[in-house]
Design a protein around this motif. Structure first.
Motif, PDB file in Angstrom:
ATOM      1  N   ALA A  71       0.814  -1.209   0.000  1.00 43.89           N
ATOM      2  CA  ALA A  71       0.000   0.000   0.000  1.00 43.89           C
ATOM      3  C   ALA A  71       0.852   1.266   0.000  1.00 43.89           C
ATOM      4  O   ALA A  71       0.319   2.367  -0.005  1.00 43.89           O
ATOM      5  CB  ALA A  71      -0.923   0.001   1.212  1.00 43.89           C
ATOM      6  N   GLY A  72       2.178   1.099   0.029  1.00 46.98           N
ATOM      7  CA  GLY A  72       3.069   2.256   0.047  1.00 46.98           C
ATOM      8  C   GLY A  72       3.396   2.765   1.435  1.00 46.98           C
ATOM      9  O   GLY A  72       4.068   3.783   1.574  1.00 46.98           O
ATOM     10  N   ASN A  73       2.946   2.056   2.486  1.00 46.12           N
ATOM     11  CA  ASN A  73       3.295   2.436   3.851  1.00 46.12           C
ATOM     12  C   ASN A  73       4.773   2.135   4.075  1.00 46.12           C
ATOM     13  O   ASN A  73       5.262   1.087   3.650  1.00 46.12           O
ATOM     14  CB  ASN A  73       2.452   1.669   4.871  1.00 46.12           C
ATOM     15  N   VAL A  74       5.474   3.048   4.730  1.00 48.99           N
ATOM     16  CA  VAL A  74       6.918   2.945   4.909  1.00 48.99           C
ATOM     17  C   VAL A  74       7.232   2.786   6.391  1.00 48.99           C
ATOM     18  O   VAL A  74       6.670   3.482   7.249  1.00 48.99           O
ATOM     19  CB  VAL A  74       7.610   4.204   4.353  1.00 48.99           C
ATOM     20  N   SER A  75       8.164   1.885   6.706  1.00 46.84           N
ATOM     21  CA  SER A  75       8.561   1.645   8.090  1.00 46.84           C
ATOM     22  C   SER A  75       9.476   2.748   8.598  1.00 46.84           C
ATOM     23  O   SER A  75       9.978   3.574   7.830  1.00 46.84           O
ATOM     24  CB  SER A  75       9.311   0.306   8.187  1.00 46.84           C
ATOM     25  N   GLU A  76       9.724   2.721   9.889  1.00 43.99           N
ATOM     26  CA  GLU A  76      10.778   3.552  10.475  1.00 43.99           C
ATOM     27  C   GLU A  76      12.107   3.061   9.894  1.00 43.99           C
ATOM     28  O   GLU A  76      12.244   1.867   9.594  1.00 43.99           O
ATOM     29  CB  GLU A  76      10.792   3.418  11.994  1.00 43.99           C
ATOM     30  N   PRO A  77      13.106   3.928   9.740  1.00 42.08           N
ATOM     31  CA  PRO A  77      14.359   3.486   9.147  1.00 42.08           C
ATOM     32  C   PRO A  77      15.271   2.777  10.141  1.00 42.08           C
ATOM     33  O   PRO A  77      15.254   3.069  11.327  1.00 42.08           O
ATOM     34  CB  PRO A  77      15.008   4.798   8.697  1.00 42.08           C
ATOM     35  N   ALA A  78      16.047   1.845   9.623  1.00 42.25           N
ATOM     36  CA  ALA A  78      17.190   1.306  10.343  1.00 42.25           C
ATOM     37  C   ALA A  78      18.380   2.068   9.773  1.00 42.25           C
ATOM     38  O   ALA A  78      18.562   2.134   8.563  1.00 42.25           O
ATOM     39  CB  ALA A  78      17.339  -0.187  10.105  1.00 42.25           C
ATOM     40  N   VAL A  79      19.182   2.690  10.628  1.00 45.02           N
ATOM     41  CA  VAL A  79      20.225   3.615  10.180  1.00 45.02           C
ATOM     42  C   VAL A  79      21.599   3.121  10.607  1.00 45.02           C
ATOM     43  O   VAL A  79      21.776   2.599  11.699  1.00 45.02           O
ATOM     44  CB  VAL A  79      19.967   5.027  10.758  1.00 45.02           C
ATOM     45  N   ARG A  80      22.562   3.358   9.734  1.00 47.56           N
ATOM     46  CA  ARG A  80      23.965   3.025  10.034  1.00 47.56           C
ATOM     47  C   ARG A  80      24.818   4.173   9.629  1.00 47.56           C
ATOM     48  O   ARG A  80      24.672   4.776   8.622  1.00 47.56           O
ATOM     49  CB  ARG A  80      24.376   1.781   9.257  1.00 47.56           C
TER      50      ARG A  80
END
Length: 80
Positions: A71-80
């Motif tokens: 549906a185009g919903n985006v998760s919180e990012p995992a960042v490095r």
């Protein structure tokens, strides 16, 4: 409404040598992965199929991966 508004779960991101690897904790595959990185003050993005679970670390000073559902919903990012 019938597709849902809940974002996918946040990915887990790990570095293995010069490779970045990611997955979801539950093992559920999203529709896509959104890889984003900053190099030279400029952000780049690449939309990847769900089957891609790693990427050679680009020359960058920040990297983030997000799960994207159908549906185009985006998760919180995992960042490095």
């Amino acid at each position: 409404p019938w597709l849902g508004m809940s974002p996918p779960e946040r990915p887990i991101l790990q570095k293995s040598g010069a490779t970045l690897e990611w997955r979801t904790q539950s093992g559920a595959a999203p529709r896509w992965w959104l890889a984003q990185w900053r190099a030279g003050g400029k952000w780049m993005s690449r939309l990847l199929p769900a089957a891609i679970l790693e990427m050679k670390l680009p020359e960058c000073d920040a990297f983030a991966i997000r799960a994207v559902d159908r549906a185009g919903n985006v998760s919180e990012p995992a960042v490095r």
